[in-house]
Design a protein around this motif. Structure first.
Motif, short mmCIF file in Angstrom:
data_model
loop_
_atom_site.label_atom_id
_atom_site.label_comp_id
_atom_site.label_asym_id
_atom_site.label_seq_id
_atom_site.Cartn_x
_atom_site.Cartn_y
_atom_site.Cartn_z
N ALA A 1 0.83 -1.21 0.00
CA ALA A 1 0.00 0.00 0.00
C ALA A 1 0.87 1.26 0.00
CB ALA A 1 -0.94 -0.01 1.20
N ILE A 2 1.89 1.26 0.83
CA ILE A 2 2.77 2.43 0.90
C ILE A 2 3.54 2.60 -0.40
CG2 ILE A 2 4.84 3.36 2.04
CD1 ILE A 2 3.65 2.30 4.66
N SER A 3 3.93 1.51 -1.02
CA SER A 3 4.63 1.58 -2.32
C SER A 3 3.72 2.19 -3.38
CB SER A 3 5.07 0.18 -2.74
OG SER A 3 5.64 0.20 -4.02
N ILE A 4 2.47 1.80 -3.41
CA ILE A 4 1.51 2.34 -4.37
C ILE A 4 1.29 3.83 -4.11
CG2 ILE A 4 -0.89 2.26 -5.14
CD1 ILE A 4 -0.78 -0.81 -4.48
N ILE A 5 1.13 4.19 -2.85
CA ILE A 5 0.93 5.60 -2.48
C ILE A 5 2.15 6.43 -2.86
CG2 ILE A 5 0.66 7.18 -0.53
CD1 ILE A 5 -1.05 4.95 0.81
N ALA A 6 3.35 5.89 -2.63
CA ALA A 6 4.58 6.61 -2.97
C ALA A 6 4.70 6.84 -4.47
CB ALA A 6 5.79 5.85 -2.45
N LYS A 7 4.34 5.84 -5.25
CA LYS A 7 4.40 6.00 -6.71
C LYS A 7 3.41 7.07 -7.17
CE LYS A 7 6.07 1.37 -7.63
NZ LYS A 7 5.77 0.06 -8.18
N ARG A 8 2.22 7.08 -6.58
CA ARG A 8 1.23 8.11 -6.95
C ARG A 8 1.71 9.49 -6.50
NH1 ARG A 8 -1.53 10.77 -10.20
NH2 ARG A 8 -3.37 11.76 -9.39
N ALA A 9 2.33 9.59 -5.33
CA ALA A 9 2.86 10.87 -4.85
C ALA A 9 3.92 11.40 -5.81
CB ALA A 9 3.43 10.72 -3.44
N ASN A 10 4.75 10.52 -6.35
CA ASN A 10 5.75 10.95 -7.34
C ASN A 10 5.09 11.47 -8.61
OD1 ASN A 10 8.02 10.41 -5.80
ND2 ASN A 10 8.22 8.32 -6.55
N GLN A 11 4.01 10.81 -9.04
CA GLN A 11 3.27 11.28 -10.21
C GLN A 11 2.67 12.67 -9.96
OE1 GLN A 11 0.36 8.21 -10.76
NE2 GLN A 11 1.71 6.94 -12.01
N ILE A 12 2.07 12.84 -8.80
CA ILE A 12 1.46 14.13 -8.44
C ILE A 12 2.51 15.21 -8.38
CG2 ILE A 12 0.27 15.39 -6.60
CD1 ILE A 12 -1.20 12.72 -5.97
N ASN A 13 3.65 14.91 -7.76
CA ASN A 13 4.73 15.88 -7.65
C ASN A 13 5.22 16.31 -9.04
OD1 ASN A 13 6.62 17.45 -6.17
ND2 ASN A 13 8.20 15.93 -6.64
N THR A 14 5.34 15.37 -9.95
CA THR A 14 5.77 15.68 -11.31
C THR A 14 4.75 16.59 -12.00
OG1 THR A 14 6.91 13.56 -11.44
CG2 THR A 14 6.46 14.69 -13.52
N GLU A 15 3.46 16.30 -11.82
CA GLU A 15 2.40 17.12 -12.42
C GLU A 15 2.44 18.55 -11.86
OE1 GLU A 15 -1.43 15.31 -11.96
OE2 GLU A 15 -0.70 13.39 -12.71
N ILE A 16 2.58 18.67 -10.54
CA ILE A 16 2.61 19.99 -9.91
C ILE A 16 3.83 20.77 -10.37
CG2 ILE A 16 2.91 21.18 -7.70
CD1 ILE A 16 1.19 19.00 -6.42
N LYS A 17 4.97 20.12 -10.41
CA LYS A 17 6.20 20.79 -10.82
C LYS A 17 6.11 21.27 -12.27
CE LYS A 17 11.17 20.09 -10.70
NZ LYS A 17 12.25 19.16 -10.36
N LYS A 18 5.58 20.42 -13.14
CA LYS A 18 5.42 20.80 -14.55
C LYS A 18 4.48 21.99 -14.69
CE LYS A 18 3.81 18.90 -18.93
NZ LYS A 18 3.18 17.76 -19.58
N GLU A 19 3.37 21.96 -13.97
CA GLU A 19 2.39 23.05 -14.01
C GLU A 19 2.99 24.35 -13.49
OE1 GLU A 19 -1.78 23.84 -11.77
OE2 GLU A 19 -1.55 21.88 -12.72
N LEU A 20 3.74 24.27 -12.39
CA LEU A 20 4.37 25.46 -11.82
C LEU A 20 5.40 26.06 -12.78
CD1 LEU A 20 4.96 27.42 -9.50
CD2 LEU A 20 6.53 25.71 -8.57
N ILE A 21 6.21 25.23 -13.38
CA ILE A 21 7.22 25.73 -14.32
C ILE A 21 6.56 26.40 -15.51
CG2 ILE A 21 9.00 24.98 -15.96
CD1 ILE A 21 9.87 22.93 -13.83
#
Length: 107
Positions: free
Chosen positions: A30-50
């Motif tokens: 469960a934590i592995s799945i959540i961590a992978k999704r958190a990385n996806q979200i972080n990438t989306e936020i970073k791309k949008e901010l840039i």
């Protein structure tokens, strides 16, 4: 992803372990799945901010001049006030919004 409508907490909260591992019956998975999704979200936020900050970019040859753009500062402050990617991922996991599958069980 609409970051303004997320209901994830901004501060840290305690979550019952049984709620987190209920879908998989394995806390590590469960934590592995959540961590992978958190990385996806972080990438989306970073791309949008840039992308948003690029709108305000001014290119000068002089490195000594620093320009403060109020709109750029407001955009940065908005993203600083957002919930952290891991909090958004945990909220999505608890709400059942994350799709996952066990590849070992499929084969």
């Amino acid at each position: 992803m609409d970051l303004k409508k997320t209901e994830a907490p901004v501060s840290t909260i305690t979550i019952d372990k049984d709620l987190v591992d209920a879908p998989t019956d394995n806390i590590y998975e469960a934590i592995s799945i959540i961590a992978k999704r958190a990385n996806q979200i972080n990438t989306e936020i970073k791309k949008e901010l840039i992308e948003k900050l690029e709108e305000f970019a001014t290119y000068n040859d002089s490195l000594e001049e620093v320009f403060e753009n109020k709109e750029q500062i407001e955009v940065s402050k908005f993203y600083e006030r957002l919930p952290k990617p891991h909090a958004i991922a945990v909220k999505e996991w608890l709400d059942g919004k994350i799709y996952y599958r066990d590849t070992n069980a499929d084969s």
